[in-house]
Design an enzyme around this catalytic site. Sequence first.
Site, short mmCIF file in Angstrom:
data_model
loop_
_atom_site.label_atom_id
_atom_site.label_comp_id
_atom_site.label_asym_id
_atom_site.label_seq_id
_atom_site.Cartn_x
_atom_site.Cartn_y
_atom_site.Cartn_z
N ARG A 93 6.66 1.15 13.73
CA ARG A 93 7.33 0.58 12.55
C ARG A 93 8.52 -0.30 12.94
O ARG A 93 9.16 -0.88 12.07
CB ARG A 93 7.79 1.70 11.62
CG ARG A 93 6.64 2.50 11.04
CD ARG A 93 7.15 3.55 10.07
NE ARG A 93 6.13 4.51 9.73
CZ ARG A 93 5.26 4.37 8.72
NH1 ARG A 93 5.30 3.30 7.97
NH2 ARG A 93 4.37 5.30 8.48
N HIS A 128 12.55 -2.48 2.71
CA HIS A 128 12.00 -1.17 3.05
C HIS A 128 12.94 -0.11 2.51
O HIS A 128 14.16 -0.24 2.60
CB HIS A 128 11.84 -1.01 4.56
CG HIS A 128 10.88 -2.00 5.13
ND1 HIS A 128 9.53 -1.90 4.97
CD2 HIS A 128 11.11 -3.15 5.80
CE1 HIS A 128 8.95 -2.93 5.55
NE2 HIS A 128 9.89 -3.72 6.04
N GLU A 149 12.25 -9.34 2.65
CA GLU A 149 11.53 -8.13 3.05
C GLU A 149 12.40 -6.92 2.75
O GLU A 149 13.59 -6.91 3.07
CB GLU A 149 11.23 -8.22 4.55
CG GLU A 149 10.60 -6.99 5.13
CD GLU A 149 10.46 -7.06 6.65
OE1 GLU A 149 9.71 -6.24 7.19
OE2 GLU A 149 11.11 -7.93 7.30
N ASN A 164 7.98 -5.51 -0.42
CA ASN A 164 7.85 -4.32 0.41
C ASN A 164 6.36 -4.23 0.74
O ASN A 164 5.57 -3.74 -0.06
CB ASN A 164 8.33 -3.06 -0.32
CG ASN A 164 8.29 -1.84 0.58
OD1 ASN A 164 7.59 -1.80 1.57
ND2 ASN A 164 9.05 -0.82 0.19
N ARG A 204 12.45 5.10 12.66
CA ARG A 204 11.18 5.83 12.53
C ARG A 204 10.28 5.59 13.75
O ARG A 204 10.75 5.17 14.79
CB ARG A 204 10.51 5.42 11.22
CG ARG A 204 11.39 5.84 10.02
CD ARG A 204 10.76 5.62 8.71
NE ARG A 204 9.51 6.37 8.59
CZ ARG A 204 8.59 6.10 7.67
NH1 ARG A 204 8.78 5.12 6.82
NH2 ARG A 204 7.49 6.82 7.62
N PRO A 255 0.79 -1.22 0.00
CA PRO A 255 0.00 0.00 0.00
C PRO A 255 0.83 1.28 0.00
O PRO A 255 1.86 1.37 0.64
CB PRO A 255 -0.82 -0.10 1.29
CG PRO A 255 -0.16 -1.12 2.12
CD PRO A 255 0.56 -2.04 1.19
N ASN A 256 0.33 2.22 -0.78
CA ASN A 256 0.86 3.57 -0.92
C ASN A 256 2.17 3.66 -1.68
O ASN A 256 2.65 4.75 -1.95
CB ASN A 256 0.99 4.26 0.45
CG ASN A 256 -0.35 4.37 1.13
OD1 ASN A 256 -1.32 4.84 0.53
ND2 ASN A 256 -0.43 3.91 2.37
N ALA A 291 2.89 -0.64 5.11
CA ALA A 291 2.36 -0.68 6.47
C ALA A 291 1.86 -2.07 6.86
O ALA A 291 1.79 -2.38 8.06
CB ALA A 291 1.25 0.35 6.63
N ARG A 296 4.93 11.03 -2.55
CA ARG A 296 4.56 10.83 -1.14
C ARG A 296 5.80 10.98 -0.25
O ARG A 296 6.77 10.24 -0.40
CB ARG A 296 3.98 9.43 -0.96
CG ARG A 296 3.67 9.10 0.47
CD ARG A 296 3.19 7.66 0.62
NE ARG A 296 3.08 7.32 2.02
CZ ARG A 296 3.57 6.22 2.57
NH1 ARG A 296 4.20 5.33 1.83
NH2 ARG A 296 3.44 5.99 3.84
N TYR A 318 10.98 8.99 1.36
CA TYR A 318 11.00 7.97 0.30
C TYR A 318 11.68 8.42 -0.99
O TYR A 318 11.80 7.63 -1.92
CB TYR A 318 9.57 7.53 -0.01
CG TYR A 318 8.87 6.95 1.19
CD1 TYR A 318 9.25 5.72 1.71
CD2 TYR A 318 7.85 7.65 1.83
CE1 TYR A 318 8.61 5.18 2.83
CE2 TYR A 318 7.21 7.12 2.94
CZ TYR A 318 7.60 5.90 3.43
OH TYR A 318 6.98 5.38 4.54
#
Length: 140
Positions: free
Chosen positions: A106, A95, A93, A69, A102, A9-10, A72, A17, A22
């Site tokens: 998270r 990120h 995984e 990735n 952060r 998501p996102n 959230a 964003r 990012y």
Amino acid sequence: MKILIINGPNLNLLGTREPDIYGSRSFESYLVELREMLDGDEVEYMQSNHEGDIIDALHGASCDGIILNAGAYTHTSLAIADAIKAIQIPVIEVHISNVASREAIRHTSLIAPVCQGTIAGFGLNSYFLAAQAIIMSPER
């Protein structure tokens, strides 16, 4: 070698964003470069804002390794963790940001324990590092 990248998501908003976290580059523009760097290896890509689509992609994957990735969902989805456990394909995984630096929420990944490894904090290059890990894996 066939690698599947799944973004959650996102991540379709990369480039616009929170560029301070990012970066200002879209994933699609990075994907062109990544495919060039991995010349000779096939890279498939999908992005979804929907948990079930990510699970379906994991279940239906036919590749040598998956770069995930989960956005959230990393911190909330037992369902994605269970889907990873249910398949035989190694999952790494990824990120873009250093999630450990952060917000406290998270800091916990529900998917990390069922992934082959985690790469975080190297911007979009985290995907290249994950691809290298898949390519260089002794299990290959």
